[in-house]
Enzyme design. Structure first.
Site, short mmCIF file in Angstrom:
data_model
loop_
_atom_site.label_atom_id
_atom_site.label_comp_id
_atom_site.label_asym_id
_atom_site.label_seq_id
_atom_site.Cartn_x
_atom_site.Cartn_y
_atom_site.Cartn_z
N ARG A 39 -57.60 -47.10 -6.77
CA ARG A 39 -58.87 -47.77 -7.04
C ARG A 39 -58.69 -48.93 -8.02
O ARG A 39 -59.45 -49.91 -7.97
CB ARG A 39 -59.88 -46.76 -7.59
CG ARG A 39 -61.34 -47.26 -7.64
CD ARG A 39 -62.30 -46.13 -7.96
NE ARG A 39 -63.69 -46.52 -7.87
CZ ARG A 39 -64.48 -46.74 -8.93
NH1 ARG A 39 -64.00 -46.59 -10.16
NH2 ARG A 39 -65.75 -47.08 -8.77
N ILE A 65 -68.57 -51.83 -6.98
CA ILE A 65 -67.78 -50.85 -6.25
C ILE A 65 -68.42 -49.49 -6.53
O ILE A 65 -68.71 -49.16 -7.68
CB ILE A 65 -66.30 -50.89 -6.70
CG1 ILE A 65 -65.46 -49.88 -5.91
CG2 ILE A 65 -66.15 -50.67 -8.17
CD1 ILE A 65 -63.96 -49.98 -6.21
N SER A 66 -68.68 -48.71 -5.49
CA SER A 66 -69.38 -47.44 -5.66
C SER A 66 -68.54 -46.45 -6.47
O SER A 66 -67.31 -46.52 -6.49
CB SER A 66 -69.69 -46.81 -4.29
OG SER A 66 -70.56 -47.62 -3.55
N GLN A 67 -69.23 -45.50 -7.11
CA GLN A 67 -68.52 -44.48 -7.86
C GLN A 67 -67.68 -43.64 -6.90
O GLN A 67 -68.03 -43.46 -5.73
CB GLN A 67 -69.48 -43.61 -8.65
CG GLN A 67 -70.35 -42.70 -7.80
CD GLN A 67 -71.38 -41.93 -8.64
OE1 GLN A 67 -72.53 -42.31 -8.68
NE2 GLN A 67 -70.94 -40.87 -9.29
#
Length: 219
Positions: A39, A65-67
């Site tokens: 990530r 950016i999504s969790q």
């Protein structure tokens, strides 16, 4: 960190154990994908030390950016087995597309913002994800020439499920999308295509995504 490079592999292991598996994600392929995809390679360099925290991060152009948990949950709901062709709407920095490509055969990803589409291509190329195809366009219209898809994932909230995306699902395919009447609050739903005309809908709770903009989304 006092200027030291963090041990990202250890942070990634902790993320998967605590934030993903620890919150109920059980799909082994998804867990392995979350463990494999770095990530930190998909966030701005000055935020790399926060890449494995349990919250969204800004990636530019007003997007995030999504969790990690949400990425894993959406991937699990798609029930991928390894041979699927997947449509990913809202490429962002490319992280979710990379996770999906680790589980599926091939990913077609659409990003509305040109700068982010280019950024995602660069990130995915550097990370070695040649099976992800990125283009800039209106995600609500899908990718007709590559359809049908075995699964579709939408990383933005829509006022209703776009009919075009439903029609680009193969029979038995799943569409995972946040839907709600407001820009900031949605329900995460999974639409399964049972036949040409029949679609089954399941609700997986409240979420918060940026609005899905486009012809069949928010104007």
């Amino acid at each position: 960190m006092n200027g030291q490079v963090p041990e990202f592999s250890v942070l990634r292991q902790n993320m998967v154990r605590q934030q993903v598996a620890g919150r109920g994600i059980e799909d082994q392929q998804v867990l392995e994908a979350m463990q494999r995809v770095p990530r930190d390679a998909f966030v701005p360099s000055h935020l790399a030390n926060e890449a494995y925290e349990d919250y969204p991060l800004p990636i530019g152009s007003g997007q995030t950016i999504s969790q990690p948990y949400i990425v894993a949950l959406m991937a699990q709901l798609m029930a991928l087995k390894g041979r699927e062709r997947v449509l990913d709407i809202g490429t962002g920095s490319g992280y979710a597309a990379a996770v999906l490509a680790t589980v599926a055969l091939e990913v077609f990803s659409i990003e509305r913002i040109p700068e982010l589409a280019e950024q995602a291509r660069d990130n995915l190329d550097r990370a070695g994800f040649s099976q992800v195809h990125v283009r800039c366009g209106d995600g609500t219209l899908g990718w007709p020439e590559a359809a049908p898809f075995d699964a579709i994932c939408v990383a933005a909230g829509a006022p209703a499920v776009p009919e075009t995306l439903k029609q680009q699902l193969s029979i038995g395919g799943r569409l995972v999308i946040p839907v709600g009447p407001e820009h900031s609050v949605q329900r995460l739903v999974c639409i399964t295509r049972r036949s040409d005309a029949d679609f089954e809908r399941q609700d997986y709770g409240g979420v918060r995504f940026v609005p899905l903009l486009g012809e069949q989304g928010w104007s």
